[in-house]
Design a protein around this motif. Structure first.
Motif, mmCIF file in Angstrom:
data_model
loop_
_atom_site.group_PDB
_atom_site.id
_atom_site.type_symbol
_atom_site.label_atom_id
_atom_site.label_comp_id
_atom_site.label_asym_id
_atom_site.label_seq_id
_atom_site.Cartn_x
_atom_site.Cartn_y
_atom_site.Cartn_z
ATOM 1 N N THR A 267 81.117 139.631 29.952
ATOM 2 C CA THR A 267 80.198 138.768 29.204
ATOM 3 C C THR A 267 79.260 139.546 28.292
ATOM 4 O OG1 THR A 267 78.852 136.765 29.419
ATOM 5 C CG2 THR A 267 78.292 138.582 30.898
ATOM 6 N N ASP A 268 78.831 138.861 27.248
ATOM 7 C CA ASP A 268 77.815 139.397 26.332
ATOM 8 C C ASP A 268 78.182 140.797 25.841
ATOM 9 O OD1 ASP A 268 75.277 137.383 26.365
ATOM 10 O OD2 ASP A 268 76.361 137.325 28.260
ATOM 11 N N THR A 269 79.375 140.882 25.279
ATOM 12 C CA THR A 269 79.822 142.163 24.721
ATOM 13 C C THR A 269 79.138 142.468 23.388
ATOM 14 O OG1 THR A 269 81.751 140.915 23.966
ATOM 15 C CG2 THR A 269 82.055 142.346 25.870
ATOM 16 N N HIS A 270 78.668 141.422 22.687
ATOM 17 C CA HIS A 270 77.922 141.603 21.426
ATOM 18 C C HIS A 270 78.577 142.632 20.498
ATOM 19 C CE1 HIS A 270 74.198 139.187 22.179
ATOM 20 N NE2 HIS A 270 74.627 139.290 23.427
ATOM 21 N N VAL A 271 79.871 142.469 20.302
ATOM 22 C CA VAL A 271 80.609 143.393 19.436
ATOM 23 C C VAL A 271 80.077 143.300 18.001
ATOM 24 C CG1 VAL A 271 82.900 143.719 18.372
ATOM 25 C CG2 VAL A 271 82.685 143.503 20.874
ATOM 26 N N GLY B 204 80.892 134.332 26.598
ATOM 27 C CA GLY B 204 80.066 134.160 25.404
ATOM 28 C C GLY B 204 79.278 135.353 24.921
ATOM 29 N N ASP B 205 78.675 135.175 23.732
ATOM 30 C CA ASP B 205 78.093 136.280 22.973
ATOM 31 C C ASP B 205 79.147 137.390 22.867
ATOM 32 O OD1 ASP B 205 75.829 134.778 22.665
ATOM 33 O OD2 ASP B 205 74.500 136.069 23.832
ATOM 34 N N LEU B 206 80.309 136.940 22.392
ATOM 35 C CA LEU B 206 81.438 137.850 22.209
ATOM 36 C C LEU B 206 81.070 138.884 21.153
ATOM 37 C CD1 LEU B 206 84.146 135.039 21.940
ATOM 38 C CD2 LEU B 206 83.398 136.219 24.012
ATOM 39 N N MET C 224 80.523 129.147 31.818
ATOM 40 C CA MET C 224 79.734 128.704 30.665
ATOM 41 C C MET C 224 78.812 129.849 30.232
ATOM 42 S SD MET C 224 77.599 126.076 33.063
ATOM 43 C CE MET C 224 76.439 125.386 31.875
ATOM 44 N N HIS C 225 78.302 129.796 29.012
ATOM 45 C CA HIS C 225 77.438 130.891 28.562
ATOM 46 C C HIS C 225 76.033 130.811 29.168
ATOM 47 C CE1 HIS C 225 75.873 134.129 26.199
ATOM 48 N NE2 HIS C 225 74.944 133.351 25.683
ATOM 49 N N HIS C 226 75.379 129.674 28.974
ATOM 50 C CA HIS C 226 73.977 129.565 29.407
ATOM 51 C C HIS C 226 73.875 129.235 30.899
ATOM 52 C CE1 HIS C 226 73.856 128.718 25.038
ATOM 53 N NE2 HIS C 226 72.641 129.227 25.067
ATOM 54 N N GLY D 203 76.689 133.774 31.534
ATOM 55 C CA GLY D 203 76.245 135.010 30.886
ATOM 56 C C GLY D 203 74.835 134.810 30.349
ATOM 57 N N HIS D 204 74.604 135.262 29.125
ATOM 58 C CA HIS D 204 73.390 135.011 28.340
ATOM 59 C C HIS D 204 72.170 135.833 28.759
ATOM 60 C CE1 HIS D 204 70.810 132.912 25.539
ATOM 61 N NE2 HIS D 204 70.075 132.376 26.488
ATOM 62 N N MET D 205 71.964 136.050 30.056
ATOM 63 C CA MET D 205 70.763 136.767 30.492
ATOM 64 C C MET D 205 70.983 138.279 30.534
ATOM 65 S SD MET D 205 68.655 134.314 30.881
ATOM 66 C CE MET D 205 67.284 135.161 31.652
ATOM 67 N N HIS D 206 72.232 138.698 30.434
ATOM 68 C CA HIS D 206 72.594 140.123 30.419
ATOM 69 C C HIS D 206 72.292 140.839 31.735
ATOM 70 C CE1 HIS D 206 72.908 140.763 25.789
ATOM 71 N NE2 HIS D 206 73.170 139.518 26.110
ATOM 72 N N ARG D 207 71.853 140.126 32.760
ATOM 73 C CA ARG D 207 71.569 140.790 34.035
ATOM 74 C C ARG D 207 72.024 139.884 35.178
ATOM 75 N NH1 ARG D 207 67.114 143.157 34.139
ATOM 76 N NH2 ARG D 207 67.172 143.319 36.387
HETATM 77 FE FE LIG Z 1 73.888 137.877 24.944
#
Ligand SMILES: [Fe+2]
Ligand SMILES: [Fe+2]
Length: 272
Positions: free
Chosen positions: A11-15, A53-55, A156-158, A194-198
């Motif tokens: 999750t949250d790879t933020h490529v 999410g936050d691909l 889900m993302h959030h 995902g979304h919270m990164h932790r």
């Molecule tokens: Fe993110």
């Protein structure tokens, strides 16, 4: 007893685009590559990789091109969901073979080795927060009402709960009450986000719900009501959900720690 099925969650790879001048705190693309390499080395191998999410970082076409390149070596099928940093049309185009439905939201259902994974698009286009509108409520109710034997994982993302990290919670979750009602009235064995990164755990509608860590920097752990936005370099990686029957057990795989498993000098077997 049913055979275990491993479902990975990245999750949250933020490529970002190759050679970007976007100020970053870590090399997002290198982290994604590192996660893909480690996923390919998993033994037993995951049956699928859910990306919550936050691909990519900034919803740009050149970022999705980089994402496709980074995911190309991955041995397992990717089940992608958008986050608030994504663009639905570009996600659709990047994963053109995914067999998307023709709904506006990018939600889907897949059964992987007997595990039903329901991917819910929680995004609210143009806004960082989450949205669960009437259309998605109807879609999710129907998806969960379909008969299935075995585990159901809702991805889900959030996160559908207040985390206590207020500057992140502030973006809100429209329709959260309806979401909790539908989930509470259905058979869902785990909600993964995902979304919270932790990593964070909670429950919604009586169902265990959790957030996996990102492969980039984390949101800092600051539970003060006045907390301002801040990030922290906590250990990164992905999670492995080991499913047996309807039981879902989650493990965290940290990457880039510089550490390898070792056998201690003392008799570790005495403790097993
Ligand atoms: Fe993110
Ligand atoms: Fe996000």
């Amino acid at each position: 007893m049913a055979e275990p099925v491993l479902i990975a969650q990245l999750t949250d790879t933020h490529v970002v685009a190759w050679g970007t001048d976007t100020p970053l705190h870590v090399d997002n693309n290198q982290r994604a590559a590192s996660a893909v390499a480690r996923l390919n080395a998993e033994e037993p191998a995951p049956a699928a990789v859910v990306m919550t999410g936050d691909l990519v970082n900034d919803a740009r076409p050149d970022e999705y091109a980089a994402l496709a390149e980074l995911l190309a070596p991955l041995g397992a099928d990717v089940l992608p969901l958008p986050g608030n940093h994504d663009d639905r049309a570009l996600v659709r185009r990047t994963f053109a073979d995914f067999d998307w439905s023709d709904t506006g939201h990018l939600s889907w259902v897949r059964v992987v080795d007997g595990v039903r994974i329901v991917g819910l698009d929680s995004t609210r286009p143009g806004h960082p927060g989450a949205e669960f509108d009437d259309e998605r409520a109807e879609w999710l109710g129907a998806a969960l009402a379909a008969p299935h034997e075995g585990a159901t994982i809702l991805a889900m993302h959030h996160p559908p709960f207040i985390t206590g990290i207020e500057w992140m919670d502030r973006a809100g979750f429209i329709g959260l009450g309806t979401f909790a009602e539908i989930v509470g009235a259905s058979r869902v064995d785990r909600i993964i986000c995902g979304h919270m990164h932790r990593p964070i755990g909670s429950s919604v509608g009586g169902v265990a719900a959790q957030v996996a860590m990102s492969t980039v920097q984390h949101v800092a752990l600051d539970l003060a009501p006045s907390a301002t936005a801040s990030l922290v370099h906590d250990p990164v990686g992905y999670q492995l959900h080991r499913v047996v029957g309807t039981e879902v057990v989650t493990h965290s795989r940290y990457i880039e720690t510089g550490q390898e498993p070792f056998v201690p000098d003392w008799a570790i077997d005495d403790y097993a």
